[in-house]
Design a protein around this motif. Structure first.
Motif, PDB file in Angstrom:
ATOM      1  N   ARG A  83      -3.362   2.146   5.218  1.00 35.05           N
ATOM      2  CA  ARG A  83      -3.489   2.993   4.026  1.00 35.05           C
ATOM      3  C   ARG A  83      -3.080   4.441   4.325  1.00 35.05           C
ATOM      4  NH1 ARG A  83      -9.318   5.474   3.010  1.00 35.05           N
ATOM      5  NH2 ARG A  83      -7.812   7.100   2.508  1.00 35.05           N
ATOM      6  N   TRP A  84      -2.830   5.166   3.232  1.00 34.09           N
ATOM      7  CA  TRP A  84      -2.528   6.582   3.325  1.00 34.09           C
ATOM      8  C   TRP A  84      -3.782   7.376   3.657  1.00 34.09           C
ATOM      9  CZ3 TRP A  84       2.375   7.915   3.503  1.00 34.09           C
ATOM     10  CH2 TRP A  84       3.343   7.141   2.828  1.00 34.09           C
ATOM     11  N   PHE A  86      -4.300  11.200   3.287  1.00 36.91           N
ATOM     12  CA  PHE A  86      -3.796  12.528   2.928  1.00 36.91           C
ATOM     13  C   PHE A  86      -4.853  13.622   3.121  1.00 36.91           C
ATOM     14  CE2 PHE A  86      -1.067   9.815   0.084  1.00 36.91           C
ATOM     15  CZ  PHE A  86       0.125  10.078   0.724  1.00 36.91           C
ATOM     16  N   ASN A 137       1.267   1.908  -3.664  1.00 35.98           N
ATOM     17  CA  ASN A 137       0.117   1.575  -4.514  1.00 35.98           C
ATOM     18  C   ASN A 137      -0.405   2.769  -5.317  1.00 35.98           C
ATOM     19  OD1 ASN A 137      -1.538  -1.025  -4.683  1.00 35.98           O
ATOM     20  ND2 ASN A 137      -3.154   0.550  -4.678  1.00 35.98           N
ATOM     21  N   ARG A 151       0.812  -1.224   0.000  1.00 41.81           N
ATOM     22  CA  ARG A 151       0.000   0.000   0.000  1.00 41.81           C
ATOM     23  C   ARG A 151       0.847   1.277   0.000  1.00 41.81           C
ATOM     24  NH1 ARG A 151      -5.267  -0.715   2.129  1.00 41.81           N
ATOM     25  NH2 ARG A 151      -6.249  -2.373   0.902  1.00 41.81           N
TER      26      ARG A 151
END
Lengths: 196, 196
Positions: free
Chosen positions: B162-163, B165, B15, B12
């Motif tokens: 997961r990111w 942002f 990704n 991830r």
């Protein structure tokens, strides 16, 4: 708005890491899937690398034809991208009567310039690819290397050899998959400057 | 803020297609460069693919050590990314007295967990990699495949696999290279939904 991209600029279409659609066709069958693991591999002649799982129907069509298309879907195609990424072309091909994702999902397509794979309408870019055979690598890692033999892009957001998302509406931006169907779109841009 | 990332989540980190830094070390020498052509190759054990040009000093260190680190630089590191991407570690190593980009550019680093390559301070993620040898592929395409043996990320923007942002300030976003030192940062996010 769809314009040819010189092959020397084709690597720029994938340089920023978008999620792609992958299509292929052979013997009257066609399919399209999603892939987050794709990247440029060379400038000129342009080449790409993409991971395509053994279980996919698209892979069978690529093995049979030696060709595939990579396409950069727009944010307006987020649902389409998730849908083709989570449905089986194999199941549709084996249904009675046989169908495919294009017909079942109402996905409009047009003919490629150099390969048989159908190209999906409304994408931001299209790369037509011919497999460079590395069968041991493909068997071990599901990895395909390929040469880009034709490329097109939406000139509203790709021109002069690069993407211009700054002034583009959100629906004309690429999709970058974070996981679980959640994508991030290109936002602000920054210029890096070399230290003196 | 730097936290270990479970190996099952390591794919991830790349990704969404960020530009990466690549570092390597061998025999008392070390180097760091930039690469836009990197992607995940497998989930678990996690693997990656990255293109590293024959002309780079980093490649010599990778060939000698069998190891490298991929790092996800932040937008605050755009200048650093362009600088290490446009300067030669070879030239610094051959200078009198010998130097390297870390010393010459004042790049702070810290020790990796499983490999000898130095990790650059202030990145958003760090993946420690051991080369999976495909010498013919590397010779033909400058392509390295590798297994990720340790991973860390900045927990302010990567957590729960997961990111995130959306709430992050611009300087904590990844860089996605459009070309010519121009990068796009992750902006708005969208959720794709599967058609019924």
């Amino acid at each position: 708005m769809r314009q040819d991209v010189p092959l020397a600029q084709a690597s720029r279409l994938l340089n920023h890491g978008p999620t792609v659609l992958v299509s292929a066709a052979h013997g009257g069958r066609r399919n399209v899937m999603a892939a987050a693991w794709a990247m440029p591999l060379d400038f000129e002649p342009p080449k790409v690398a993409v991971v395509i799982d053994k279980a996919t129907f698209t892979r069978r069509l690529i093995e049979a034809s030696g060709e595939f298309a990579l396409m950069v879907p727009s944010a307006a195609q987020a649902d389409l991208t998730v849908t083709v990424g989570n449905t089986s072309g194999q199941a549709l091909a084996e249904a009675d009567p046989p169908s495919d994702k294009f017909a079942a999902q109402g996905i409009a397509s047009f003919a490629a310039q150099r390969i048989a794979a159908p190209l999906v309408d409304g994408c931001l870019a299209w790369l037509e690819c011919r497999v460079i055979a590395w069968p041991d690598v493909t068997a071990a890692h599901d990895l395909y290397l390929a040469e880009v033999v034709a490329a097109q892009a939406d000139s509203r957001v790709f021109h002069g050899g690069r993407w211009h998302f700054d002034d583009a509406p959100p629906e004309l931006r690429s999709l970058h998959h974070l996981g679980g169907g959640q994508f991030v779109l290109p936002g602000a841009s920054v210029k890096g400057r070399q230290a003196g």
